[in-house]
Design a protein around this motif. Structure first.
Motif, PDB file in Angstrom:
ATOM      1  N   UNK A  32      37.244  40.283  30.471  1.00  0.00           N
ATOM      2  CA  UNK A  32      37.584  41.408  31.350  1.00  0.00           C
ATOM      3  C   UNK A  32      36.730  42.613  31.016  1.00  0.00           C
ATOM      4  N   UNK A  33      36.675  43.530  31.966  1.00  0.00           N
ATOM      5  CA  UNK A  33      35.878  44.728  31.763  1.00  0.00           C
ATOM      6  C   UNK A  33      34.549  44.614  32.482  1.00  0.00           C
ATOM      7  N   UNK A  34      33.767  45.679  32.413  1.00  0.00           N
ATOM      8  CA  UNK A  34      32.463  45.721  33.104  1.00  0.00           C
ATOM      9  C   UNK A  34      32.614  45.281  34.563  1.00  0.00           C
ATOM     10  N   UNK A  35      33.612  45.822  35.213  1.00  0.00           N
ATOM     11  CA  UNK A  35      33.914  45.404  36.581  1.00  0.00           C
ATOM     12  C   UNK A  35      32.773  45.713  37.540  1.00  0.00           C
ATOM     13  N   UNK A  36      32.073  46.808  37.241  1.00  0.00           N
ATOM     14  CA  UNK A  36      31.016  47.207  38.170  1.00  0.00           C
ATOM     15  C   UNK A  36      29.841  46.233  38.171  1.00  0.00           C
ATOM     16  N   UNK A  37      29.759  45.417  37.107  1.00  0.00           N
ATOM     17  CA  UNK A  37      28.636  44.473  37.077  1.00  0.00           C
ATOM     18  C   UNK A  37      29.000  43.115  37.671  1.00  0.00           C
ATOM     19  N   UNK A  38      30.244  42.959  38.072  1.00  0.00           N
ATOM     20  CA  UNK A  38      30.671  41.669  38.634  1.00  0.00           C
ATOM     21  C   UNK A  38      29.859  41.324  39.875  1.00  0.00           C
ATOM     22  N   UNK A  39      29.694  42.293  40.749  1.00  0.00           N
ATOM     23  CA  UNK A  39      28.981  42.002  42.007  1.00  0.00           C
ATOM     24  C   UNK A  39      27.531  41.627  41.735  1.00  0.00           C
ATOM     25  N   UNK A  40      26.916  42.306  40.759  1.00  0.00           N
ATOM     26  CA  UNK A  40      25.520  41.997  40.423  1.00  0.00           C
ATOM     27  C   UNK A  40      25.385  40.576  39.891  1.00  0.00           C
ATOM     28  N   UNK A  41      26.311  40.212  38.998  1.00  0.00           N
ATOM     29  CA  UNK A  41      26.200  38.922  38.322  1.00  0.00           C
ATOM     30  C   UNK A  41      26.672  37.740  39.164  1.00  0.00           C
ATOM     31  N   UNK A  42      27.581  37.992  40.077  1.00  0.00           N
ATOM     32  CA  UNK A  42      28.162  36.871  40.831  1.00  0.00           C
ATOM     33  C   UNK A  42      27.711  36.814  42.286  1.00  0.00           C
ATOM     34  N   UNK A  51      37.595  43.982  42.416  1.00  0.00           N
ATOM     35  CA  UNK A  51      37.603  42.818  41.523  1.00  0.00           C
ATOM     36  C   UNK A  51      38.682  42.971  40.456  1.00  0.00           C
ATOM     37  N   UNK A  52      38.741  44.157  39.883  1.00  0.00           N
ATOM     38  CA  UNK A  52      39.740  44.401  38.845  1.00  0.00           C
ATOM     39  C   UNK A  52      41.155  44.178  39.395  1.00  0.00           C
ATOM     40  N   UNK A  53      41.388  44.735  40.568  1.00  0.00           N
ATOM     41  CA  UNK A  53      42.704  44.628  41.190  1.00  0.00           C
ATOM     42  C   UNK A  53      43.065  43.166  41.453  1.00  0.00           C
ATOM     43  N   UNK A  54      42.092  42.427  41.965  1.00  0.00           N
ATOM     44  CA  UNK A  54      42.344  41.022  42.267  1.00  0.00           C
ATOM     45  C   UNK A  54      42.675  40.246  40.988  1.00  0.00           C
ATOM     46  N   UNK A  55      41.930  40.533  39.934  1.00  0.00           N
ATOM     47  CA  UNK A  55      42.160  39.842  38.669  1.00  0.00           C
ATOM     48  C   UNK A  55      43.532  40.205  38.107  1.00  0.00           C
ATOM     49  N   UNK A  56      43.791  41.498  38.031  1.00  0.00           N
ATOM     50  CA  UNK A  56      45.020  41.978  37.404  1.00  0.00           C
ATOM     51  C   UNK A  56      46.263  41.516  38.166  1.00  0.00           C
TER      52      UNK A  56
END
Length: 217
Positions: A32-42, A51-56
């Motif tokens: 978890x964490x680094x939510x802002x990089x999720x879109x870049x990496x995935x 993304x954070x909201x969906x995960x949590x």
DNA sequence: AAAGAGACCAACCGCATTACA
DNA sequence: ATGTAATGCGGTTGGTCTCTT
């Protein structure tokens, strides 16, 4: 600034199973964490916030699914009486439940004041009441919420309660006993169980909770 | 069976707080 | 010390489901 925010190309609305899978895989690998990089990496076209909201609220593997138990409902009522709309704080004492879920629950069950809702509320509270031990009591106004927060924090500390396990939370009755028997320094007196002062019983308890819920709204 | 009302839930928004350069 | 980005939180909205009439 997140990559897509300026461009305004974030996708909104319900998540697809594919998106869930991408997010789940990402967090499995990176944590978890680094939510802002999720879109870049995935490649997900979702904001970090989304993304954070969906995960949590949905994907986390330790989430409890299904209806809240009467015990959980009781805890919510009592903690809301202590802290008001501090949903995330309340959620910490309900392992596997999210602040969003508790918020929705409260809104659904206590926000509306139609007769049917009122009856339902009474039914729930009466169920909880069945678990409470008998005691001779008088009704006392609750102390300031700050005092109670301090007291509740101490309860957890005093008893070394783990709130991280889904099976291990403080039952409503126990919370009441602790709260109302703590001294000024939030220490429990050395009393026999039958000597504990328990301020809420019977219909008085139900009325207190109902009134508290309504006053706070 | 259909329509309306209410319940439930997922998701978004805006603001506050925190972390970091 | 300050500005900015990231994160967290609470309020709100809107869609879907279920129940009632």
């Amino acid at each position: 600034m997140e990559q897509g925010a300026a461009a305004g190309w974030w996708r909104k609305g319900p998540w697809t199973p594919q998106e869930d899978e991408l997010l789940f895989q990402y967090i499995s690998q990176n944590g978890e964490g680094r939510w802002s990089s999720v879109s870049k990496c995935t490649g997900l076209k979702r904001s970090g916030k989304s993304c954070r909201l969906r995960w949590v609220n949905y994907l986390r593997p330790d989430l409890k699914k299904g209806q809240l138990t009467p015990q959980e409902e009781g805890i919510i009522i009592e903690l809301h009486a202590l802290w008001g709309n501090k949903w995330s704080t309340i959620a910490r004492y309900l392992p596997g439940r999210t602040d969003n879920e508790i918020k929705n629950y409260w809104r659904t069950h206590f926000k509306t004041r139609s007769p049917s809702t009122h009856l339902k509320k009474r039914k729930i509270l009466n169920q909880q009441q069945a678990h409470r031990r008998p005691n001779n009591v008088t009704i006392t106004e609750p102390s300031h919420s700050h005092d109670k927060e301090m007291a509740f924090s101490s309860i957890i500390d005093i008893n070394h309660q783990s709130v991280s396990s889904s099976d291990d939370f403080v039952a409503p009755f126990e919370m009441d006993c602790y709260l109302w028997n703590l001294d000024d320094d939030h220490h429990l007196p050395n009393l026999m169980p039958h000597e504990y002062y328990h301020p809420f019983e019977g219909d008085a308890a139900v009325d207190y909770y109902v009134q508290t819920a309504e006053v706070l709204l």
